[in-house]
Motif scaffolding. Structure first.
Motif: not given
Length: 420
Positions: A27-39, A250-255, A319-326
């Motif tokens: 959900i987060l990787t779909t609705y939030l940008s990589a910058s938002d997730y970075g914050i 991007i790193y935060g999601v992988a971590y 199947y679960l992570i948004g394209g900008q985080f690949q």
């Protein structure tokens, strides 16, 4: 077997507790940008770095002195609680000055809002109150109470996050604000439980001797915990400064995916520590051999988990992570390895905790943190985000090896599995 029963209960509740945020990732990787997730990831990093400082880590003395027969536990907890409140207020004043001095402009230059420092401070303060009751429940093997509390907190947190992010189009605040609100609610609820169970107030006296014992144990843990969190979070800040807020996301999601092994090792350690301390108190050679056997089996299982999730990672991303985080897919294996070494370290450092050598532990973790800072700078320059994950794995391996050597020297155990 008591250990196996409690391990299974801890694992179940931790699986639910960690599994729910994992379900939130798509959900987060779909609705939030990589910058938002970075914050959001930087917020979590600030929380981890500041947690040992606010309250001087004094609450962790409860976990050790719970097993001392000559301690009045309720008076000890009351003393620790009053000390926690006092030191936390001092820390808040210092952080407030820091916020004023730094100001919005410095944070804005890295794409960060300064208000995340305020949210982080509030979150830590109330989370520390919750941690007191959780420590007591872990030590007394009240695993159901522990699990219901943790899972309820997580479910409410995630529910509010989904509501704000999906329904009301909130950005990074949709994740951070719920965490802060829920920490306040459960922190106040923890106060109520501690009061009703007569751990605080109730005409209990502040004991200066207990405070001295608690601080003697916990003060070195500030450096120990802070160093551990530096290893676990400094990579985000290096990536932020070198590569920018988007790469940090991007790193935060992988971590977070790689840290799935933390579910296994944290569950085990929570069930293991009370069993381990009480078992060593018996001074039995047979029990000590049993402890060593479990240790060896556990080390093997950690790497089985690493191998399984290494092969599962591409499917998870597909199947679960948004394209900008690949781009983060190659990072995961290094985080898996790092936290396998971290799990092995926890098994060995418990010997040093048992004999109260917290100053020695602080020295080792500080050395590992310094190594991590150096490696982060050079490896990120060399390999980008993957270099940060490599720095984490190498630092945890170094810490495990150093503590392994120290623990074997400090506390004699039948490592050859021979009863001599």
């Amino acid at each position: 077997m008591k250990l196996a029963k409690n391990l299974s209960i801890f694992t179940f509740f931790n699986l639910v507790n960690v599994g729910i945020p994992f379900l939130l990732l798509p959900i987060l990787t779909t609705y939030l940008s990589a910058s938002d997730y970075g914050i959001i990831d930087i917020f979590n990093g600030i929380v981890k770095l500041f947690t040992p400082i606010l309250g001087l880590s004094i609450i962790y003395s409860i976990n050790r002195y719970y097993f001392e027969d000559d301690i009045d536990l309720k008076a000890f907890v009351h003393t620790v609680f009053k000390s926690l409140v006092k030191y936390s207020l001092y820390s808040c004043l210092i952080i407030s000055v820091l916020i004023i001095v730094i100001g919005d402009k410095y944070f804005a230059s890295f794409g960060l809002p300064v208000k995340i420092l305020i949210y982080a401070t509030i979150y830590i303060l109330f989370s520390q109150l919750s941690e007191v009751i959780l420590i007591l429940w872990r030590a007394s093997y009240k695993t159901v109470n522990y699990g219901i509390f943790r899972v309820s907190k997580t479910i409410l947190d995630i529910f509010l996050s989904v509501l704000l992010v999906v329904q009301f189009d909130f950005n990074w605040q949709g994740r951070i604000v719920p965490q802060t609100i829920i920490s306040i609610v459960f922190g106040l609820f923890s106060l109520y439980i501690l009061y009703k169970q007569k751990y605080i107030f109730n005409n209990l006296n502040f004991n200066k001797e207990y405070q001295k014992k608690a601080l003697s144990y916990s003060l070195p843990l500030i450096f120990h915990s802070l160093s551990g969190y530096i290893i676990a979070t400094s990579d985000r800040f290096f990536i932020l400064f070198i590569e920018g807020i988007e790469s940090t996301g991007i790193y935060g999601v992988a971590y977070q995916i790689g840290m799935v092994i933390g579910l296994f090792q944290n569950s085990f350690n929570q069930a293991w520590v009370p069993f381990f301390f009480s078992s060593l108190n018996k001074k039995s050679k047979e029990i000590n051999i049993k402890i060593v056997k479990i240790t060896y089996i556990y080390f093997i299982l950690l790497f089985v988990v690493v191998i399984f999730f290494y092969f599962a990672t591409p499917l998870f991303y597909k199947y679960l992570i948004g394209g900008q985080f690949q781009k983060g897919i190659e990072i995961v294996v290094w985080i898996l390895l790092g936290y396998a070494f971290n799990g092995m370290y926890k098994m060995m450092v418990n010997y040093l905790f048992y004999i109260k050598r917290t100053k020695e532990i602080a020295i080792y973790t500080t050395l590992a943190a310094i190594l991590n800072l150096v490696l982060n700078y050079f490896l990120i320059k060399l390999n980008g985000m993957i270099g940060a994950a490599q720095a984490t794995a190498i630092s945890f391996l170094f810490l495990f090896i150093v503590v392994l050597i120290a623990a074997k020297k400090a506390y004699k155990m039948p490592w050859t599995l021979k009863n001599k």
